[in-house]
Design an enzyme around this catalytic site. Structure first.
Site, PDB file in Angstrom:
ATOM      1  CG  ASP A   1      37.897 -38.629 -17.508  1.00 49.95           C
ATOM      2  OD1 ASP A   1      38.698 -37.837 -17.000  1.00 49.95           O
ATOM      3  OD2 ASP A   1      36.870 -38.255 -18.116  1.00 49.95           O
TER       4      ASP A   1
ATOM      5  CG  ASP B   1      36.989 -34.667 -15.481  1.00 50.85           C
ATOM      6  OD1 ASP B   1      37.759 -35.360 -16.186  1.00 50.85           O
ATOM      7  OD2 ASP B   1      36.296 -33.751 -15.949  1.00 50.85           O
TER       8      ASP B   1
ATOM      9  CB  VAL C   1      42.639 -36.729 -18.547  1.00 54.08           C
ATOM     10  CG1 VAL C   1      43.931 -37.223 -19.189  1.00 54.08           C
ATOM     11  CG2 VAL C   1      42.136 -37.713 -17.495  1.00 54.08           C
TER      12      VAL C   1
ATOM     13  CG  HIS D   1      38.388 -35.327 -25.795  1.00 51.81           C
ATOM     14  ND1 HIS D   1      38.465 -34.780 -27.060  1.00 51.81           N
ATOM     15  CD2 HIS D   1      37.099 -35.186 -25.414  1.00 51.81           C
ATOM     16  CE1 HIS D   1      37.284 -34.320 -27.421  1.00 51.81           C
ATOM     17  NE2 HIS D   1      36.434 -34.562 -26.445  1.00 51.81           N
ATOM     18  CG  ASP D   2      40.229 -37.579 -20.806  1.00 53.61           C
ATOM     19  OD1 ASP D   2      40.502 -36.478 -21.327  1.00 53.61           O
ATOM     20  OD2 ASP D   2      39.345 -37.721 -19.942  1.00 53.61           O
TER      21      ASP D   2
END
Length: 317
Positions: free
Chosen positions: A15, A10, A129, A244-245
């Protein structure tokens, strides 16, 4: 070729970093990308994904737009823990790189996932993710496609760390029914990278400066994206931020970047107070059956090193 993967994204800033890592690392073979509603609307997640691939010289990687809303909660608010496009938004609606010149494929994400997984003669790793709407929908079409996946890697959930509510992480909260379906499906191996782990692997401003100094498209873009994240996370982590991803894609080439425990996890879908909570049972001797390898810790130094070595590659020159 390297490990065959499909990314489900997303696309916001984290990402984007994960996409660049997967598209550039020599040990990974990024077969395709599916997009889903999440950080921003589906049209923007798709546009941002195309921007990233064009920017780093990988327009050959196909992008397939997916599900524009949760699978059950069509009126579910697009709530976040920030106002979109303000200083606390780590993503922004459009990534700060040029608009794409390539277009998404006509084949949608669900058809692409089902047909690719049905046809493959080699195992494929599926890395999700964003909200799990595409993956759950593909499983609804054909539950057997889980058998073609050697490992499902999910960025989502949290045990001691959450973000969108006191109980939940955004990706799971945004489509809890989809997450519940995915966590009960027949994947051979399921790895869950939680906020607990990603917040242990912060990227500092000095790494952004080193990335920018590489002089490569990926280094320049990653520096921009992560610097924005550092500004948005200033209230929790001064001078650094989680990305994060990319922890998920880094794990594919360096499993030691995270520490996992084989534990039971379920998703709360009923309670208004705790909807989207990943209920991770860490009790010794629990009678529940473990269904995921759950990352609650990560190695920040290794992640930073991997970003610098991977983004030094320039396929545009």
């Amino acid at each position: 070729m390297g490990r065959k993967i499909i990314l489900d994204v997303d696309t916001g800033t984290d990402d984007a970093v994960a996409i660049m890592f997967a598209a550039l690392h020599p040990e990974l073979d990024l077969l395709g990308i599916t997009t889903v509603n999440g950080n921003v609307a589906l049209a923007n997640t798709t546009d941002n994904t195309l921007r990233v691939l064009d920017w780093i010289g990988r327009p050959d990687i196909p992008v397939h737009p997916g599900v524009p809303h949760p699978i059950a909660r069509f009126g579910f608010p697009g709530g976040r823990h920030f106002e979109q496009d303000d200083e606390n938004d780590p993503h922004g609606t459009e990534l700060p790189i040029p608009a794409p010149t390539t277009a998404a494929r006509d084949t949608g994400a669900i058809e692409y996932l089902v047909e690719t997984l049905r046809a493959t003669t080699e195992p494929i790793t599926l890395v999700a993710v964003g909200p799990l709407s595409n993956i759950a929908t593909a499983l609804a079409v054909d539950p057997s496609v889980a058998g073609a996946v050697d490992e499902l890697v999910v960025m989502g959930g949290g045990h001691a760390v959450t973000n969108v509510s006191a109980s939940a992480e955004f990706n799971i909260w945004a489509d809890p029914e989809a997450a519940s379906v995915v966590f009960s499906a027949g994947f051979a191996r399921r790895t869950l990278v939680t906020l607990d782990a990603t917040h242990r692997a912060l990227i500092p401003q000095r790494t952004c400066e080193a990335l920018d100094a590489l002089g490569t498209p990926a280094g320049t873009a990653a520096a921009r994206f992560i610097t924005r994240r550092i500004g948005a996370y200033e209230h929790t982590a001064v001078g650094a931020a989680p990305v994060h991803d990319v922890v998920c894609t880094a794990y594919l080439v360096a499993p030691e970047v995270i520490s996992t425990q084989h534990l039971p996890v379920a998703v709360e879908t009923a309670s208004p107070l705790t909807v989207g909570r990943t209920v991770i049972d860490t009790r010794p001797g629990t009678e529940l059956v473990p269904n995921a390898h759950i990352a609650l810790d990560a190695n920040a130094d290794l992640l930073n090193e991997l970003l610098l070595s991977t983004f030094a590659r320039d396929v545009t020159s």
